[in-house]
Structures are given as C-alpha cells and as structure tokens.
Write an enzyme that holds these catalytic residues in place. Structure first.
Site, PDB file in Angstrom:
ATOM      1  CD  GLU A   1      -2.732   1.365   0.050  1.00 13.86           C
ATOM      2  OE1 GLU A   1      -3.079   0.420  -0.695  1.00 13.86           O
ATOM      3  OE2 GLU A   1      -2.987   2.565  -0.185  1.00 13.86           O
TER       4      GLU A   1
ATOM      5  CG  HIS B   1       5.778   0.224  -3.171  1.00 11.93           C
ATOM      6  ND1 HIS B   1       5.791  -0.941  -2.436  1.00 11.93           N
ATOM      7  CD2 HIS B   1       7.068   0.632  -3.258  1.00 11.93           C
ATOM      8  CE1 HIS B   1       7.033  -1.230  -2.096  1.00 11.93           C
ATOM      9  NE2 HIS B   1       7.830  -0.297  -2.567  1.00 11.93           N
TER      10      HIS B   1
ATOM     11  CD  GLN C   1      19.033   0.039  -3.560  1.00 16.47           C
ATOM     12  OE1 GLN C   1      18.944   0.619  -4.629  1.00 16.47           O
ATOM     13  NE2 GLN C   1      18.146   0.220  -2.602  1.00 16.47           N
TER      14      GLN C   1
ATOM     15  N   GLY D   1       9.356   7.948  -1.158  1.00 14.42           N
ATOM     16  CA  GLY D   1       8.668   7.876   0.126  1.00 14.42           C
ATOM     17  C   GLY D   1       9.505   8.506   1.238  1.00 14.42           C
TER      18      GLY D   1
ATOM     19  CE  LYS E   1       9.914   1.871   4.845  1.00 13.87           C
ATOM     20  NZ  LYS E   1      11.294   1.483   5.129  1.00 13.87           N
TER      21      LYS E   1
ATOM     22  CD  GLN F   1      15.889   5.648  -1.411  1.00 18.79           C
ATOM     23  OE1 GLN F   1      16.629   4.689  -1.513  1.00 18.79           O
ATOM     24  NE2 GLN F   1      14.579   5.541  -1.547  1.00 18.79           N
TER      25      GLN F   1
END
Ligand code: PAF
Length: 281
Positions: free
Chosen positions: A42, A44, A68, A154, A156, A160
C-alpha cells in the site's frame, strides 16, 4: 490527473520505454516516475496515487538493484513478486511498468561511479556504507532512461529522499522530487517490503517502533545524571532514552536514533530484519 482507460504497458527494454515517454512528452503530457524494487504494498500504491495527482502519465520501475546491497545483505532473498506487482500497478492506473533486467541498467563497459553527496553522511551510511552510492547510481541511470518531469520518493527512507534531492541538484537535472508521506498500518508501523520477513511475534514488537519514537522524552533536567551535575544535551538524552525503550520493547539492536532535517530518525533490528522509521519533530 492521469488519463487511463487503456491497459498498462510493460517493457523490459530501455528503447521501448524511451520511445513511449518521448511520444507522451511530444503530446505535451507530463511524466511522473516512481522507482521501486517491487514487492509492492500500500505504501508504493500511495506513491502512485500522488504521482497521478502531478502528471498525466505515470511510469513505475521494478528493479532490485544489486548495487545497493552489501554481500552479506538480503539481495538474494529480497521478496520478488513480479506478477502480483504488475496486477497492483494495473489496478492503480499506472501507464507503464518498466521492469528492466540488470543488463539494461548496468550495460557492460558502462560503469559509472557517481558518489552520493553530503546528505548521505552518517545515519544509514554508518551502518550500510555502500548503500547510497548504490542508490544514486541506479537512480541516476533510471532518471536518464525515464526522463521524468517529476519523481516520487517515500519519506520512510527520509535520508534517501534527501540524497536524491541533492543528486538532482548536483547533476542539474530538470526533475522535481516530491516526498510522499509514510504509509502506516493501523498500529502505526511504517509499511515496508521487509515487513514480510517478520514473524507474528516480531511484528507485534515492530509496531512499537513508531510509538516509542513519538513519545515525548522527559526534559534532561528531570533525569538524575551519574556524575551529578553533568549536563546532558537534550538530544543525547532523548536518543539514549529511545534506544533504551526500544531494547526494552524487544528490539535486538538499535543502529541509531538521531535528529536531522526536523525529524527523529531510527534504525533497529528484530532478528535478521532491519527496520527504519522517522517522525516529524
Ligand atoms: O527505495 C527504494 O525502493 C530503492 O532504494 C530505489 C529508490 C528504488 C532505488 O533502488
């Protein structure tokens, strides 16, 4: 805003991606891009919804980026759920799913060694030193291929987001970076593909991370100090307090609790799963 009554396109090929995006742009349509590593949830899909508010066309990439992951990390076991992901993207009204194979992103002989900038210093990099260089290399290549007007990341992965904003500025790319609010479950747990690794018991502990991060720490002056009279800075105090609370709640290890960019950010381990989260201060 996205115009969508036709089936979603899907390609593994850079050339097909570029042709399609060029056609859209020639027709005056703006293109928003959501890069992902798949195992879509959800969170994404909330990025896709935001993308659709900002552009007529939405491209989503699914690529588990080997660069990564360190050798000891979970590249091999990272959840790969391509068919289910494509169905979700189709239902979400995505225009094009780009699912390149590694050769399309990292053609032999075309190594690049872009380095992540200042924003990458500390936090995640203290524990995953390879991570942001891997991220900026894949993101720069994806940006070059997709050529979006807008890209959504995002919050979160807050560091990044900052690293990518800096990348775009450094490279002078005409791409607007938009941060999307963190999608959470009913208990406040930040949604993450890696939550799939958690056992039921671990999930219950994981759900405490956001609760502990949100708790106001008592002021430093109200806490007795070992040396009697030693003044602890409030951040140090809050950090230690939160670390302690996380360990007491059942987390096995806390990588960091820090304040930066007006956020309190944390990374902690539950068994073999590493969780990150952050909240606005
Ligand atoms: O956040 C992620 O899923 C990845 O780091 C990204 C941005 C898709 C790059 O591989």
């Amino acid at each position: 805003m996205s115009v969508n009554n036709i089936p979603m396109l899907r390609t593994e090929k850079r050339a097909a991606l570029e042709d399609t995006v060029a056609r859209w742009k020639a027709a005056g349509q703006r293109v928003a891009f959501v890069p992902t590593m798949g195992a879509l949830h959800e969170g994404h899909l909330s990025l896709v919804r935001l993308a659709k508010q900002h552009a007529e066309r939405v491209v989503v990439s699914i690529f588990v980026n080997p660069a990564q992951f360190a050798p000891h990390e979970d590249f091999g076991s990272y959840p790969r759920t391509l068919e289910a992901d494509l169905t979700k993207l189709q239902h979400a009204g995505v225009d094009l799913a780009y699912t390149p194979l590694a050769d399309e992103i990292y053609p032999k002989g075309q190594d690049s060694d872009i380095k992540a900038g200042e924003a990458a210093k500390g936090l995640e990099s203290d524990f995953r030193p390879h991570f942001f260089d891997g991220v900026v290399n894949v993101v720069a290549r994806l940006f070059e291929q997709v050529k979006p007007d807008i890209a959504i990341f995002g919050e979160k992965d807050y560091q990044q987001l900052k690293v990518v904003e800096e990348l775009v500025q450094t490279l002078g790319l005409p791409i607007e970076i938009i941060g999307a609010p963190i999608a959470r479950d009913a208990h406040g747990l930040a949604l993450s593909s890696r939550n799939a690794y958690l056992s039921a018991e671990e999930l219950a502990i994981a759900r405490k991370l956001n609760v502990i991060l949100r708790k106001e720490s008592p002021t430093p002056s109200s806490r007795p100090t070992a040396g009697g009279g030693e003044i602890l800075r409030s951040l140090d105090y809050a950090r230690d307090d939160i670390k302690e609370a996380l360990l007491e709640a059942g987390f096995d290890k806390v990588d960091y609790v820090e304040e930066r960019w007006g956020r309190k950010l944390a990374a902690a381990w539950l068994g073999k799963t590493r969780l990150i989260d952050n909240i606005e201060i």
